[in-house]
Each structure stands twice: as structure tokens, then as C-alpha cells.
Design a protein around this motif. Structure first.
Motif, PDB file in Angstrom:
ATOM      1  N   ASP A  99      52.301  50.398  37.748  1.00 13.90           N
ATOM      2  CA  ASP A  99      52.241  49.971  39.145  1.00 13.90           C
ATOM      3  C   ASP A  99      50.934  49.258  39.461  1.00 13.90           C
ATOM      4  N   VAL A 100      49.833  49.694  38.836  1.00 13.56           N
ATOM      5  CA  VAL A 100      48.552  49.026  39.069  1.00 13.56           C
ATOM      6  C   VAL A 100      48.545  47.636  38.413  1.00 13.56           C
ATOM      7  N   ARG A 103      50.437  45.392  40.652  1.00 15.70           N
ATOM      8  CA  ARG A 103      49.663  45.046  41.850  1.00 15.70           C
ATOM      9  C   ARG A 103      48.613  43.999  41.526  1.00 15.70           C
ATOM     10  N   ARG A 104      47.967  44.128  40.361  1.00 12.85           N
ATOM     11  CA  ARG A 104      46.937  43.160  39.991  1.00 12.85           C
ATOM     12  C   ARG A 104      47.519  41.772  39.799  1.00 12.85           C
ATOM     13  N   SER A 106      50.212  40.682  41.261  1.00  7.21           N
ATOM     14  CA  SER A 106      50.636  40.228  42.588  1.00  7.21           C
ATOM     15  C   SER A 106      49.446  39.718  43.391  1.00  7.21           C
ATOM     16  N   GLU A 107      48.310  40.429  43.298  1.00  9.39           N
ATOM     17  CA  GLU A 107      47.124  40.037  44.062  1.00  9.39           C
ATOM     18  C   GLU A 107      46.549  38.715  43.574  1.00  9.39           C
ATOM     19  N   SER A 121      57.069  42.468  36.335  1.00  7.35           N
ATOM     20  CA  SER A 121      57.408  43.801  35.838  1.00  7.35           C
ATOM     21  C   SER A 121      58.116  43.734  34.493  1.00  7.35           C
ATOM     22  N   SER A 145      43.131  52.262  35.430  1.00 10.45           N
ATOM     23  CA  SER A 145      43.952  52.239  36.644  1.00 10.45           C
ATOM     24  C   SER A 145      43.118  52.419  37.909  1.00 10.45           C
TER      25      SER A 145
END
Length: 298
Positions: A99-100, A103-104, A106-107, A121, A145
Motif C-alpha cells: 500500500d505504501v 501511494r508513492r 500515486s504521489e 498495483s 514503509s
């Protein structure tokens, strides 16, 4: 892989999933005096690992995006170098939760290198599957993480500091069961049976690094025998792990909120181990998270 020869040249293979901090770790190693070769095609590995040409500590960034990537080649190379006089091969794996990683990506709005046309993913899952044998083989595993770039630097420097001898290093940490077990720990010890300072109004807003909280926890009749047994366990296991060739050992103490009891135990055990001559680092997961949240709110 450890060695009794403090003059041995360290050869560190550095890998891990994209977004876990491999490039940052290599930068730290370069600053520490290692010769760094990143994104090395594995067909060139034999030439780089010519023992006669290695005259300084060497860090090799292994990227699973390379078309000739092979976990077998890397593991075989580590095996071949093991036992060669004057060389100390090690595998550093930068781990991170799915999940991290997501997120990275995505950011930063980056495409995952193994899924340029798919969702990130999908690429993360593919890459973790490819790297699973290396994660299992790792001599040093750092879970990034919950680490920022400065904390990652401190972790890498801790394991690969200049002149550092190849001996067992111990990481001691505290955590909250509410947020789940820490990743990649070797020993987990539950402190929830001890008296909880949370229920004392004057202590609730403090944490286990405060002397008044530590005194309160230590007054529990179960504390002293628990601390003694944990110390005995460490005295038994740490030399055995070191003799077996393990490079690091991670011990985690947990309680309900990760603020009081687990922090007290982690602080006291880290101090005890340091006084016994062990190389020790300490981290309080929930306290560190709170500091980051408070800093972000300013």
C-alpha cells in the motif's frame, strides 16, 4: 554474511521493489566510501566481481527492470563469493508494504516500470513475486514503509558505517498492536500484561521515555521478572545468532497504544544491550509517527 576479518572488502548487493528506496540507499553507501555501480546488467557481473580487481568496498544496485535480471545469478554470485578470503558479500534488501509503494507511485505520478500500461498495483505485485527469493536470502532487510529519507539514511549508515566490523547489530523498537505488528522483526514481546499508565490521568499525555512513566511501569510486580527473563533470552540468543552468521536481529516490544509500556521496555533493553557491548539502534514507531504528524500540522 559476516566475517571475522575486519579488513575484508564488503560487497553489498542492493535491491528491492521500485519505490522502496534503493537509489537513496546507494547514495548513502557512496557517501560512506563504497564504490557504487547502479543498474548493473548481470552479464557484466563476473567482470565486476573479479576478486583481483576489488580494492575497496563495493555496492551493486540490482534493478529487476533489467531484461537479463535473474535471482539465481545473484544468489549464485553471493554463494561463490562466500568464503573467498578478503571478501565479505552481503545482500541488502529494501522492503516496503504494497500500500505504501502504491501511494508513492500515486504521489509522484510515475508509471511502474513493470506495468507501463497497467495499474501500478499490477507492476508492484509482479515485482514482489520476482524478488521473493532475494528477500528470503537477505543478510540485511530494511523496511522503509514508515521511514523518511533521513531515517533511511540513518538505518543504512547503522549497518554499513565506514570501518564497521561484521558483527551482529540489534534493532530494538516499540509499537502499538492497534496498528499491527511491525514488518520484518525477528522477536515480538507483548507488554500488555503490565500496568498501563494510560489510565492514570497525569501520565496519559506522557510516554515511556519520561522517568515518571517508567517508574510507574516498573512498580508492577511482574515487571522485574519479565525484564530479567527477556535479558536472559537475549544473552542466550544473540551470541547464537552471531555465531550462525546473522548480521542483524530485530526485537519489538508491543503494547496497546505503543506509547508507554512498550517504550519503557524497549528503552531499558536497548540500554542493557548497549552496556553489554552490542551494537544497538532504537526506534519507537508510534512516537515517531506522532512527531511526523505534529510537524505536518504546523
Amino acid at each position: 554474511m559476516t566475517t571475522s576479518d575486519p579488513t575484508a572488502r564488503r560487497i553489498v548487493f542492493v535491491t528491492g521493489p521500485s519505490g522502496a528506496g534503493r537509489s537513496s540507499a546507494l547514495n548513502v553507501l557512496e557517501d560512506a566510501g563504497f564504490e557504487v555501480v547502479d543498474n548493473l546488467p548481470l552479464r557484466l557481473l563476473p567482470a565486476v566481481l573479479d576478486e583481483a580487481g576489488i580494492n575497496r568496498d563495493l555496492a551493486l544496485g540490482i534493478d529487476p527492470r533489467n531484461r537479463d535480471f535473474s535471482t539465481n545469478i545473484i544468489i549464485d554470485s553471493l554463494g561463490r563469493l562466500t568464503g573467498v578470503a578478503g571478501l565479505a558479500p552481503e545482500l541488502l534488501y529494501l522492503d516496503c508494504s504494497t500500500d505504501v509503494l502504491l501511494r508513492r507511485f500515486s504521489e509522484t505520478r510515475r508509471r511502474h516500470p513493470l506495468a507501463p500500461d497497467d495499474r501500478p498495483s499490477e507492476g508492484i505485485i509482479r515485482e514482489l513475486e520476482m524478488l521473493a527469493p532475494l528477500r528470503a536470502r537477505a543478510d540485511v532487510l530494511i523496511d522503509t514503509s514508515d521511514l523518511n529519507v533521513h531515517q533511511l539514511r540513518a538505518e543504512v549508515e547503522h549497518w554499513f558505517a565506514p570501518g564497521g566490523q561484521h558483527k551482529l547489530a540489534v534493532s530494538v523498537q516499540s509499537f502499538s498492536y492497534k496498528r499491527g505488528l511491525p514488518r520484518s522483526v525477528d522477536m515480538v514481546l507483548d507488554c500488555r500484561f503490565l500496568t498501563n499508565p494510560y489510565w492514570v490521568p497525569d501520565l496519559r499525555h506522557l510516554n515511556g521515555t519520561d522517568a515518571v512513566v517508567a517508574d510507574h511501569v516498573m512498580q508492577d510486580p511482574s515487571f522485574a521478572p519479565f525484564e530479567e527473563k527477556v535479558g536472559d533470552l537475549c544473552q542466550l540468543l544473540l551470541p547464537a545468532y552471531r555465531n550462525e552468521g546473522k548480521s542483524y536481529l530485530s526485537i519489538a516490544f508491543g503494547c496497546t497504544g505503543g506509547q508507554h509500556r512498550s517504550v519503557v521496555m524497549a528503552e531499558r533493553q536497548a540500554l542493557r544491550l548497549a552496556e553489554q557491548g552490542w551494537q544497538v539502534s532504537i526506534r519507537h514507531r508510534e512516537l515517531d509517527l506522532r512527531k511526523r504528524e505534529e510537524a505536518g500540522a504546523r
